[in-house]
Design a protein around this motif. Sequence first.
Motif, short mmCIF file in Angstrom:
data_model
loop_
_atom_site.label_atom_id
_atom_site.label_comp_id
_atom_site.label_asym_id
_atom_site.label_seq_id
_atom_site.Cartn_x
_atom_site.Cartn_y
_atom_site.Cartn_z
N MET A 507 0.52 7.50 8.46
CA MET A 507 1.46 6.53 9.03
C MET A 507 2.56 7.22 9.83
O MET A 507 3.39 7.95 9.28
N ASP A 508 2.57 7.00 11.15
CA ASP A 508 3.69 7.45 11.98
C ASP A 508 4.91 6.59 11.65
O ASP A 508 4.79 5.38 11.42
N ILE A 509 6.08 7.19 11.61
CA ILE A 509 7.29 6.45 11.21
C ILE A 509 7.97 5.78 12.40
O ILE A 509 8.33 4.60 12.35
N HIS A 510 8.14 6.51 13.49
CA HIS A 510 8.90 5.99 14.64
C HIS A 510 7.95 5.33 15.63
O HIS A 510 7.25 6.00 16.38
N MET A 511 7.92 3.99 15.63
CA MET A 511 7.05 3.22 16.52
C MET A 511 7.81 2.01 17.04
O MET A 511 8.74 1.52 16.38
N PRO A 512 7.44 1.52 18.23
CA PRO A 512 8.04 0.26 18.70
C PRO A 512 7.58 -0.90 17.81
O PRO A 512 6.56 -0.82 17.14
N GLY A 513 8.34 -1.99 17.83
CA GLY A 513 7.99 -3.11 16.93
C GLY A 513 8.50 -2.80 15.55
O GLY A 513 9.64 -2.40 15.35
N ILE A 514 7.62 -2.97 14.55
CA ILE A 514 8.03 -2.62 13.19
C ILE A 514 7.75 -1.13 12.96
O ILE A 514 6.76 -0.60 13.44
N SER A 515 8.65 -0.46 12.26
CA SER A 515 8.51 0.98 12.03
C SER A 515 7.47 1.25 10.96
O SER A 515 6.96 0.33 10.30
N GLY A 516 7.17 2.55 10.78
CA GLY A 516 6.21 2.93 9.74
C GLY A 516 6.71 2.59 8.35
O GLY A 516 5.91 2.26 7.46
N VAL A 517 8.03 2.66 8.14
CA VAL A 517 8.59 2.29 6.83
C VAL A 517 8.35 0.81 6.54
O VAL A 517 7.91 0.43 5.45
N GLU A 518 8.63 -0.03 7.55
CA GLU A 518 8.43 -1.47 7.36
C GLU A 518 6.95 -1.80 7.17
O GLU A 518 6.59 -2.65 6.33
N ALA A 519 6.07 -1.12 7.94
CA ALA A 519 4.64 -1.35 7.79
C ALA A 519 4.16 -0.94 6.40
O ALA A 519 3.34 -1.63 5.78
N THR A 520 4.70 0.16 5.87
CA THR A 520 4.33 0.61 4.52
C THR A 520 4.75 -0.40 3.47
O THR A 520 4.00 -0.70 2.52
N ILE A 521 5.96 -0.95 3.63
CA ILE A 521 6.44 -1.97 2.68
C ILE A 521 5.50 -3.18 2.67
O ILE A 521 5.15 -3.71 1.61
N GLU A 522 5.08 -3.61 3.87
CA GLU A 522 4.16 -4.76 3.96
C GLU A 522 2.81 -4.46 3.33
O GLU A 522 2.24 -5.29 2.62
N ILE A 523 2.29 -3.24 3.56
CA ILE A 523 0.98 -2.87 3.00
C ILE A 523 1.05 -2.81 1.48
O ILE A 523 0.13 -3.25 0.77
N ARG A 524 2.15 -2.29 0.96
CA ARG A 524 2.28 -2.18 -0.50
C ARG A 524 2.37 -3.54 -1.20
O ARG A 524 2.18 -3.62 -2.41
N LYS A 525 2.62 -4.60 -0.45
CA LYS A 525 2.64 -5.93 -1.06
C LYS A 525 1.26 -6.39 -1.49
O LYS A 525 1.12 -7.17 -2.43
N PHE A 526 0.20 -5.89 -0.79
CA PHE A 526 -1.16 -6.29 -1.19
C PHE A 526 -2.03 -5.09 -1.57
O PHE A 526 -3.15 -5.26 -2.05
N ASP A 527 -1.53 -3.87 -1.37
CA ASP A 527 -2.32 -2.68 -1.72
C ASP A 527 -1.37 -1.61 -2.24
O ASP A 527 -0.66 -0.95 -1.46
N SER A 528 -1.36 -1.43 -3.55
CA SER A 528 -0.47 -0.44 -4.16
C SER A 528 -1.19 0.86 -4.49
O SER A 528 -0.60 1.78 -5.06
N ASP A 529 -2.48 0.97 -4.11
CA ASP A 529 -3.30 2.09 -4.56
C ASP A 529 -3.60 3.11 -3.46
O ASP A 529 -3.57 4.31 -3.70
N THR A 530 -3.90 2.67 -2.25
CA THR A 530 -4.33 3.57 -1.18
C THR A 530 -3.22 4.57 -0.83
O THR A 530 -2.09 4.16 -0.54
N PRO A 531 -3.52 5.88 -0.83
CA PRO A 531 -2.49 6.87 -0.49
C PRO A 531 -2.02 6.72 0.95
O PRO A 531 -2.83 6.50 1.85
N ILE A 532 -0.70 6.81 1.15
CA ILE A 532 -0.12 6.74 2.49
C ILE A 532 0.71 8.00 2.72
O ILE A 532 1.61 8.31 1.94
N ILE A 533 0.38 8.75 3.79
CA ILE A 533 1.12 9.96 4.15
C ILE A 533 1.92 9.66 5.41
O ILE A 533 1.36 9.25 6.43
#
Length: 583
Positions: A507-533
């Motif tokens: 996951m790149d952190i600095h992106m236009p739109g929603i950042s990598g941090v925000e995208a990670t928060i959204e993914i963790r709402k439905f997937d708490s298992d897959t490793p994210i680097i």
Amino acid sequence: LLLEANIYLTIEKYDSAALNFNSLVVNNDVFEKESLTARAYMGLARLYLKTEDYDESIKNGVSALEIAEANNFSKEEFEANEILGQAYEKREKYNLSLVHNRNLLKLKDSIFTIEKIKAEAKTADRIQFEFMSEEIKRQDTKIEELNESRNRSEITAILTSAFLTIISLLAVSLFRNNQIKLKTNDLLQTKNRELQTARDAAVQAMEAKTNFLSTVSHELRTPLYAVTGLAHLLLEENPSDDQKEHLKSLKFSGDYLLNFINDILQINKIDADKLEALNMEFNLKKVLADVISSLHQSAKENKTKLILEYDEEIPKHLMSDPLKLSQIFMNLVGNAIKFTKNGEVIVIAKLLKKVEEEVTIYFEVKDNGIGISTEQQQNIFDSFEQGSIQINREYGGTGLGLTIVKSLLGLFDSKIQLKSTLGQGSSFFFELDLKSKDSLVDDIAFEITQIDYDLNGLHVLVVEDNKINQVITKKMLDKRGVSCEIAGNGNTAVEMANASQYDGILMDIHMPGISGVEATIEIRKFDSDTPIIALTAISLDDSLESFYAAGCNDVVTKPFKPEVFYQKIGENILEHKLKKSVS
């Protein structure tokens, strides 16, 4: 994160506040998980109440109230009922508003009853004490009147005369002092205004410099990632000898530029008070051995011996910040090697004293290189200072290494000292106060070898908005047999992670739109298992803690070394897949 969220809420930066509160809702804090979650829901309830989104305010308020009641958090329970009462009233659900207002009234009544009993007891004690004090005073007054009644008139005359004299002198003195004070105050106010103006100008200049250097160093990382990445890939494609020489020069220049950028960013973080020392258990001997091992090649090129003199009396388990200690010794030892040819560099660690768990250790890095003159020693720790222009041209470097060492040691309340003779060598030394953990037992080997992971067969999602970086990352993964899919932004990444199964996500952190941090928060709402680097070119405002709080398993800074990149994928993604298949 909670403090930042509340500050953002106060200054009406609602998006930033919502991001921090959402990060805390899914926190993994060992000791205060429920408390932080309750406060996060409470913050969101207050935020949506302010922004008039009453349904969201009610939903978060109910979540906060449930956690508060389950854990007897009385303060949060009181605040949750108060917010829910207001929110339901705004939604014109008056029955539900009445329920929470009654709950609030009960809580207030219970507090009021306790405080009333305390106040009554305190008042009774005070009245009794005042009565006794007044009675004693009355008795003392009667005794004094009886003793002084015989010569009162005589004493009264003398005292009156003395009193009038003193009053006259005081009046004159006060008048003169008041005139002096008025003049002094005017002068001080003028000077204060001048100093305030000068201070504001200096602060603005410092902030402008810090922000400029941070932005430039961050922006340089993206093209630098392309330079170092492409050089690495080309070196692995069997170039001719002439091409290999040019590619190695290109890679060396890229690495040099990266070190320069990292030094500038480090100095900026220290100047902006963005750096603080951590406190974690570590093995000091391994830290020093790793530093020496990583600089072995540089020493070999200068035909210089690297020697570690380590006091075995030093406890094996110490508490401090091993990463910053590594940075200190990397700079000191690297500096010593750079200025020492056909000589030796000695790293000394010696136990000075140990009282229970309090440990004081003496450190020294000495060499027999070119040395430093007495004049140059006065400013050798200043930024971009290398003693002379001739030394800078001959040996290279940024001149920031010793400045970073001095600043990092300041975080440990320690001070670097220097002894040197021109032409005979230099010695840098300091002391550190650390805590030992004698109760811990060594249950693992001292040396932990790097594992060459077989990554073949892994399937990952790469989230990266830069087209060149997408190509480079994909080729680096292909080299090790890792297949991947590309998401060009955070929203696409969330959709793809929800629709498909991946072994891991880069996951790149600095992106236009929603950042990598925000995208990670959204993914963790439905997937708490897959490793994210997280893959990030860390800037001045980035916080590693916020990455982990959002749900990232690890962080790799760009531009990264290929071996570090593959190691992180193996540690986090491959090992997770192997454990999952066994279970």
